[in-house]
Motif scaffolding. Sequence first.
Motif, PDB file in Angstrom:
ATOM      1  N   GLU A  47      40.892  37.913  68.595  1.00  0.00           N
ATOM      2  CA  GLU A  47      40.398  38.835  69.620  1.00  0.00           C
ATOM      3  C   GLU A  47      40.203  38.115  70.949  1.00  0.00           C
ATOM      4  O   GLU A  47      40.534  38.644  72.013  1.00  0.00           O
ATOM      5  N   GLU A  48      39.654  36.884  70.881  1.00  0.00           N
ATOM      6  CA  GLU A  48      39.464  36.109  72.112  1.00  0.00           C
ATOM      7  C   GLU A  48      40.799  35.757  72.756  1.00  0.00           C
ATOM      8  O   GLU A  48      40.952  35.812  73.966  1.00  0.00           O
ATOM      9  N   LYS A  49      41.786  35.391  71.935  1.00  0.00           N
ATOM     10  CA  LYS A  49      43.109  35.066  72.470  1.00  0.00           C
ATOM     11  C   LYS A  49      43.715  36.271  73.172  1.00  0.00           C
ATOM     12  O   LYS A  49      44.363  36.147  74.209  1.00  0.00           O
ATOM     13  N   ALA A  50      43.517  37.461  72.592  1.00  0.00           N
ATOM     14  CA  ALA A  50      44.080  38.681  73.174  1.00  0.00           C
ATOM     15  C   ALA A  50      43.454  38.993  74.525  1.00  0.00           C
ATOM     16  O   ALA A  50      44.077  39.617  75.386  1.00  0.00           O
ATOM     17  N   GLN A  51      42.197  38.537  74.735  1.00  0.00           N
ATOM     18  CA  GLN A  51      41.507  38.823  75.987  1.00  0.00           C
ATOM     19  C   GLN A  51      41.794  37.786  77.066  1.00  0.00           C
ATOM     20  O   GLN A  51      41.414  37.973  78.219  1.00  0.00           O
TER      21      GLN A  51
ATOM     22  N   GLY B  53      47.208  37.435  77.380  1.00  0.00           N
ATOM     23  CA  GLY B  53      47.076  37.437  75.918  1.00  0.00           C
ATOM     24  C   GLY B  53      47.827  38.555  75.235  1.00  0.00           C
ATOM     25  O   GLY B  53      48.213  38.429  74.070  1.00  0.00           O
ATOM     26  N   ASN B  54      48.047  39.661  75.930  1.00  0.00           N
ATOM     27  CA  ASN B  54      48.749  40.811  75.325  1.00  0.00           C
ATOM     28  C   ASN B  54      50.237  40.857  75.678  1.00  0.00           C
ATOM     29  O   ASN B  54      50.945  41.789  75.300  1.00  0.00           O
TER      30      ASN B  54
END
Length: 417
Positions: free
Chosen positions: A37-41, A45-46
């Motif tokens: 989740e942190e990586k996606a933020q 990240g997306n």
Amino acid sequence: MKPPSSQGLRLTCLLLALASLCLPIPLWKDRDSLMQEEKAQETGGNLVLSRQEQQLNTKLVSLKKMEIATAMTTGQFPPSMHFFRAKRLIDQSKVFNIIKLMPKGAVLHLHDYAMLSVGWLVYNATYLPDCYICFTHTGTVRFRFSKPHPPHPVPAQCSQWVLLESYRKQLHNVSEFDRSLVRNLTLVTDAPEQAYPSQTFIWKRFEEVFLIASGLICYAPVFKAYFYQGLLEFYEDNVQYVEIRAILPTVYELDGTQHNKSWSVAIYQEVTRQFVKEHPDFLGAKIIFTAHRMLNVSQIKEAIVTAMALRAQFPDTLAGFDLVGDEDEGHSLWDLKDALTIPYSLGVNLPYFFHAGETGSLLQGLLLVLHGHFHLGAVLTSHPLQQQNFSAIILHFKVKQCLSQPQVLTADTHQSN
């Protein structure tokens, strides 16, 4: 009290093991989920990378790891060094030189007197005809263009004006003299910690450099060429848009004729349009009119009125207003609230782009935001409580560690948040 028996210890361990099996949610799964989740933020990240982008990313990461390994071996890790010492290593970095080629988007914190390499001023502007120089008792210089007579008056604590062209002809080593002029126009020194032990020292030198440069930059032909060349330097670094904080000082001609602020903004607009025409993939430039925070409330009120008039005259060029100068030594936003709320009271839209938070005036700015007086550009990373309390307010964040370190706001950039 007797120590527990070996049988009792075994029973305790068994009970703890059984208790861990009864946990309703596996902790390692929570950890993996939180990490993802942190990586996606994170920024980007997306994004889904193409095959070529993945190859480039792999190469960049590999180069980065190699440079870190080299730094660990040599003990020279640029993020933990003073920027003046680290710059040579940064310029040699393969990662940095790849990043230079990549699109940068926008530069949003740029000052009019510091938007171009000082080498251009020394090796171009000071070689123009009719350039005079005088030397101060502290070892600095002043410049002025004038014809047919030398400039008048001579600045305080300065020698008589000398025509620079004639002065260079008397020198045995012109190259060393020109290098001394470069040193006069920069903060760089071999021992920055000794030269600038506190913010007071760095700010004094910072403003002295701008004073030296002003005699060159405020000469009308240099003013135009300097701005165009500054845009070109950023364009060559793949920057696509810039915002320049400008005090809009008096610009002068060779015969002493002086131009007002409206003339200067018109030149900024004209040069920007010319540059965009010649470089269609460049998005443009805007000006943020600034006043020094050492001015009193009456002077700031006058500056606000000027800013409103200039924005009405040049709505596509003048973006808004800011205050410059040392926050600790100058007036706080709260001190100047009577002046800063003038546009709001008149129903005029004058966007504000304040540096609030570099040394401590963040809360005052946020309070004014809550009262609806203006939008605020601020740094929140060193104020976590205020960041939580005002999380609903959309603010402009900026990280400028290369500037914060020389200003003695942080010592080790790789340990900064």
